[in-house]
Write a protein that holds these residues in place. Structure first.
Motif, short mmCIF file in Angstrom:
data_model
loop_
_atom_site.label_atom_id
_atom_site.label_comp_id
_atom_site.label_asym_id
_atom_site.label_seq_id
_atom_site.Cartn_x
_atom_site.Cartn_y
_atom_site.Cartn_z
N SER A 78 -1.35 10.25 -11.63
CA SER A 78 -1.75 11.62 -11.28
C SER A 78 -1.62 12.51 -12.51
N ASP A 79 -2.58 13.43 -12.57
CA ASP A 79 -2.63 14.33 -13.72
C ASP A 79 -2.83 15.73 -13.16
N GLY A 80 -1.82 16.55 -13.23
CA GLY A 80 -1.89 17.85 -12.56
C GLY A 80 -2.05 17.59 -11.07
N PRO A 81 -2.87 18.39 -10.41
CA PRO A 81 -3.02 18.18 -8.97
C PRO A 81 -3.97 17.03 -8.62
N ARG A 82 -4.57 16.40 -9.65
CA ARG A 82 -5.54 15.32 -9.37
C ARG A 82 -4.80 14.00 -9.14
N LEU A 83 -5.08 13.38 -7.98
CA LEU A 83 -4.50 12.06 -7.72
C LEU A 83 -5.48 11.02 -8.26
N LEU A 84 -5.14 10.41 -9.38
CA LEU A 84 -6.07 9.47 -10.01
C LEU A 84 -6.05 8.11 -9.31
N VAL A 85 -4.92 7.76 -8.75
CA VAL A 85 -4.80 6.51 -7.99
C VAL A 85 -4.24 6.86 -6.61
N PRO A 86 -4.92 6.41 -5.53
CA PRO A 86 -4.41 6.76 -4.19
C PRO A 86 -3.07 6.07 -3.92
N PRO A 87 -2.32 6.58 -2.96
CA PRO A 87 -0.98 6.04 -2.70
C PRO A 87 -0.97 4.52 -2.53
N ALA A 88 -1.96 4.01 -1.79
CA ALA A 88 -1.94 2.57 -1.49
C ALA A 88 -2.24 1.72 -2.72
N GLY A 89 -2.79 2.33 -3.76
CA GLY A 89 -3.16 1.55 -4.94
C GLY A 89 -2.12 1.59 -6.06
N ARG A 90 -0.95 2.16 -5.78
CA ARG A 90 0.03 2.38 -6.85
C ARG A 90 1.06 1.26 -6.98
N GLY A 91 1.00 0.30 -6.07
CA GLY A 91 1.96 -0.79 -6.14
C GLY A 91 3.37 -0.34 -5.81
N VAL A 92 3.46 0.60 -4.88
CA VAL A 92 4.75 1.19 -4.54
C VAL A 92 5.08 0.88 -3.08
N GLY A 93 6.31 0.49 -2.81
CA GLY A 93 6.78 0.35 -1.44
C GLY A 93 7.79 1.44 -1.19
N MET A 94 7.79 1.96 0.03
CA MET A 94 8.76 3.04 0.29
C MET A 94 9.50 2.80 1.59
N LEU A 95 10.79 2.97 1.52
CA LEU A 95 11.62 2.92 2.73
C LEU A 95 11.89 4.37 3.12
N PHE A 96 11.25 4.79 4.21
CA PHE A 96 11.32 6.19 4.60
C PHE A 96 12.66 6.53 5.25
N GLN A 97 13.03 7.78 5.12
CA GLN A 97 14.26 8.24 5.77
C GLN A 97 14.12 8.04 7.29
N GLY A 98 15.09 7.43 7.90
CA GLY A 98 15.03 7.18 9.34
C GLY A 98 14.15 5.99 9.71
N GLY A 99 13.56 5.34 8.72
CA GLY A 99 12.78 4.14 8.98
C GLY A 99 11.30 4.40 9.18
N ALA A 100 10.96 5.44 9.98
CA ALA A 100 9.56 5.75 10.32
C ALA A 100 8.83 4.49 10.76
N LEU A 101 9.45 3.75 11.64
CA LEU A 101 8.80 2.53 12.13
C LEU A 101 7.78 2.90 13.20
N TRP A 102 6.74 2.10 13.31
CA TRP A 102 5.69 2.37 14.30
C TRP A 102 6.19 1.90 15.66
N PRO A 103 6.43 2.85 16.59
CA PRO A 103 7.15 2.47 17.82
C PRO A 103 6.38 1.51 18.72
N HIS A 104 5.05 1.50 18.60
CA HIS A 104 4.25 0.68 19.51
C HIS A 104 3.97 -0.72 18.96
N MET A 105 4.45 -1.01 17.74
CA MET A 105 4.15 -2.31 17.14
C MET A 105 5.42 -3.16 17.08
#
Lengths: 226, 513
Positions: free
Chosen positions: A69-96
């Protein structure tokens, strides 16, 4: 060799208020950096800006040498950054179920359908959740849910793992067990980890470095390991 | 958010929900405002507002205690009475009017106010019940510790009043839009004409809409003035569920008041649903000629044979409209909640219900009744009815869904985004399952409202083929066992989807959020 994370004068704003920065940060590959600070100090915003879920106001984010990302421009979308994230509280999908959660991520990551079962098994083995395939998140204990969240974050083979208060809801025994699992996973997968928490004692044993954050800026840093 | 999906859904919304309103607004000339301050117009508006306020007051008096008792107390049968409390709202208000005027001497304004209040009290009860349920157990326990039940109720009252007020605002909107009840009540007693039936009469007389629209302007502004705070209150209620640390409160012990409470709720149900339905069943079985099971069965079976086409027409058009509303509500409700400017657009979303229903119907006539082959085909066919239903009722599933999206943790979508799921996939695989009870609730609400819709459809020729229109005509021209049987059949089919969900659905329907 290029660094895993490089932040150059990164700022994030919301509603005309500066939430973060300007921040500069360099994280080496394979490093485990702990960021501690009180609630509202900008820790989660930092992680969200790195993975692209929050749009920076100014500055640059480089991941493994690539400008994402450069300034407000996202040059690579979140899914393309090779990043995994463990969200606070898990944020698990309750129906899956556990299996469907991981298969959903594997399908998005381009893993062939024929390999889903094998890969799901590997991930569950990695986080010690074998036998939980058909369970829904609501039937998991706090520790099990966090381990599923970890497996989900690891499913797309990330190079960088972002941990947002991963031990928050757990008791001391579960904390120790999840920390051990994290250390094992980091070592075996050679991951870079950026770990934020409000508890300075959390994960001290794992971290190579601890940074202290307050009001959207780093106010202190400490090298812990040689 | 999937931009192409949102643009497509917004375009449909603009065409079906907003264009009829815009067409009507475009017909107003400066001269049309001349009569706005005339004594007759002011009388008409005054009567309409009195009707709305009166019905809302009745709805609060019945609905507030009902909602509290079924949701938060240890009253016997509370679990059964809670879903049954919705039944009066499912009944077409016209049916309540014909039965109440048959069993009592109440006429004129009082009859209209009572019937519409009894019909809309479930809205207040529903919002009140939900507001009481959202109070965290620890807050209540703290109040109970310091001063018992009285202190708990005093602490909770300010927290639940906004919810009840939201229900009352909606009751007002439904009451001022109703055409059939004042029309029928006026036909059996002293005339109590309100805005809706006055427009109906003048449109049938001269077909001129400009003056009608101009006259409606104060009513539209008043409705918006009530709807917008109601929306804000609804949003506050929805956000109250976000707290992950929530602890459900235990039922409050009523002690010796348990049985009087049950009597109150039972009486409300009897007056608002039991009595009208019993009266219809009595008329269908022979009435004054002598009631018999055979007569009742024969009336139902004859009517079913005779009106099968109309019933099928209503069922199909209502189900199609409800089914089309669900995906539109999902896309637009999500966009409304998650986009930065979404909340500002809510005022556009509620416009179709802020405009008097009868004008919305006329707007549809003006929009679609044109000398263009495909438009004429739409205007003359079932598609017109479906468009009318969607235009009029899409706002409800839209608001219900956006409320449900507000209570859905945004991190669930972010986790999917990080995993590489595209916006449409996230909507279908993460958001839709998360708000499913609200989508089904929205579907049911549109189906129910469409099945009983007369107020906007009364002037649209294609709607002549609906069963409620048929019932409306037959009620005015004859009252016999077949008419009563037809009313009962309509009620049965309206109640059916909710009944099936109650029997087989694992989760409660969410008709508010």
């Amino acid at each position: 060799m290029t660094r895993a994370i490089e932040l150059e004068s990164l700022t994030v704003r919301a509603g005309g208020r500066e939430l973060l920065g300007p921040l500069d940060l360099a994280v080496e590959r394979g490093e485990h950096v702990l960021v501690v600070g009180p609630s509202g100090s900008g820790k989660t915003t930092l992680l969200r800006a790195i993975c692209g879920l929050a749009r920076p106001h100014s500055g640059r984010v480089l991941l493994f040498g690539e400008r994402v990302s450069d300034g407000p421009r996202l040059l690579v979308p979140p899914a393309g950054r090779g990043v995994g994230m463990l969200f606070q509280g898990g944020a698990l999908w309750p129906h899956m179920s556990v299996r469907r959660t991981l298969e959903f991520v594997l399908a998005r990551a381009g893993t062939p359908r024929a390999e889903h079962r094998r890969r799901t098994g590997e991930l569950l083995e990695l986080v010690h959740l074998e036998g939980f395939e058909d369970r829904l998140p609501s039937t998991l204990s706090g520790g099990e849910a966090q381990r599923l969240a970890l497996a989900r974050a690891l499913a797309p083979h990330p190079r960088l793992l972002l941990l947002d208060e991963p031990l928050g809801p757990l008791d001391s025994e579960l904390r120790a067990s999840l920390l051990a699992r994290l250390a094992e996973v980091q070592r075996s997968l050679e991951l870079t980890v950026l770990h934020v928490t409000h508890d300075p004692g959390e994960a001290n044993s794992l971290a190579d470095r601890t940074l202290v954050m307050a009001e959207g800026a780093f106010v202190a840093g400490e090298e812990r390991k040689a | 958010m999937s931009r192409p999906l949102v643009i497509a859904a917004a375009a449909i919304f603009a065409l079906v929900c907003l264009a009829p309103v815009a067409v009507m607004a475009a017909r107003v000339g400066v001269g049309d405002f001349e009569g706005l301050l005339a004594g007759r117009t002011l009388d008409l508006l005054g009567r309409t507002v009195r009707l709305g306020l009166g019905a809302a007051a009745v709805a609060v008096v019945l609905g507030f205690p009902y909602g509290f008792l079924v949701a938060r107390t240890d009253m016997p049968l509370a679990g059964v009475l809670r879903p049954l409390g919705l039944v009066p709202f499912l009944l077409p208000p016209l049916f309540l009017a014909i039965t109440w005027t048959a069993v009592s001497d109440v006429r004129g304004a009082t009859a209209s106010v009572w019937v519409l209040g009894a019909n809309t009290f479930p809205l207040v009860a529903l919002f009140t019940a939900r507001a009481f349920e959202r109070i965290d157990a620890r807050r209540e326990e703290a109040a109970l510790l310091v001063g018992g039940l009285g202190a708990a109720l005093r602490m909770e009252l300010p927290l639940v009043l906004p919810g009840a007020a939201c229900g009352a605002c909606l009751a007002f909107v439904f009451a001022v839009n109703d055409f059939a009840v004042p029309d029928y009540v006026s036909s059996v007693g002293p005339k109590f004409n309100v805005y809706a039936d006055e427009v109906f009469a003048s449109w049938q007389g001269d077909g001129e809409a400009g003056r009608a629209v101009a006259t409606a302007l104060p009513l539209v502004l008043l409705t918006l003035a009530l709807l917008l705070p109601a929306l804000a209150l609804r949003r506050r209620g929805a956000l109250a569920t976000v707290d992950g640390d929530f602890r459900t409160p235990a039922p409050l012990a009523l002690g010796r008041l348990r049985w009087p409470a049950l009597v109150f709720c039972g009486l409300v149900l009897v007056l608002c649903a039991g009595l009208p339905l019993t009266r219809l069943a009595w008329e269908a079985g022979g009435g004054t000629r002598g009631w018999s099971v055979d007569g009742f069965r024969s009336a139902l079976s004859r009517t079913l044979d005779l009106e099968r086409t109309f019933l099928a027409n209503s069922l199909v058009t209502s189900a199609v409209a409800a089914s089309l509303c669900a995906p539109l509500a999902l896309v637009l409700g999500h966009a409304l909640e998650r986009s930065r400017r979404g909340r500002r657009l809510e005022v556009l979303a509620v416009l179709p219900i802020a405009v008097p229903a009868i004008l919305f119907g006329i707007g549809n006539i003006a929009l679609w009744n044109r000398d263009v082959a495909f438009m004429a085909a739409i205007y003359d066919g079932r598609a017109m009815i479906v468009l009318l239903f969607i235009g009029r009722f899409l706002v409800f599933p839209l608001l219900i869904t956006s409320g449900a999206v507000a209570s859905l943790d945004p991190r669930l979508e972010e986790a999917a985004e990080l995993a590489g799921a595209r916006p449409a996939t996230r909507l279908a695989r993460i958001v839709a399952p998360g708000v499913r009870p609200s989508l089904v609730g929205g579907w049911t609400l549109v189906f129910v409202l469409a099945m009983r819709e007369l107020d906007a459809a009364i002037l649209v020729p294609a709607a002549n083929g609906t069963v409620i229109f048929k019932a409306f005509n037959r009620i005015h021209f004859a009252r016999d066992d077949a008419v009563a049987a037809l009313c009962l059949l309509i009620v049965f089919f309206i109640v059916l989807p909710g009944l099936l969900w109650s029997l087989f659905g694992r989760r409660r329907l969410e008709v508010i959020a």
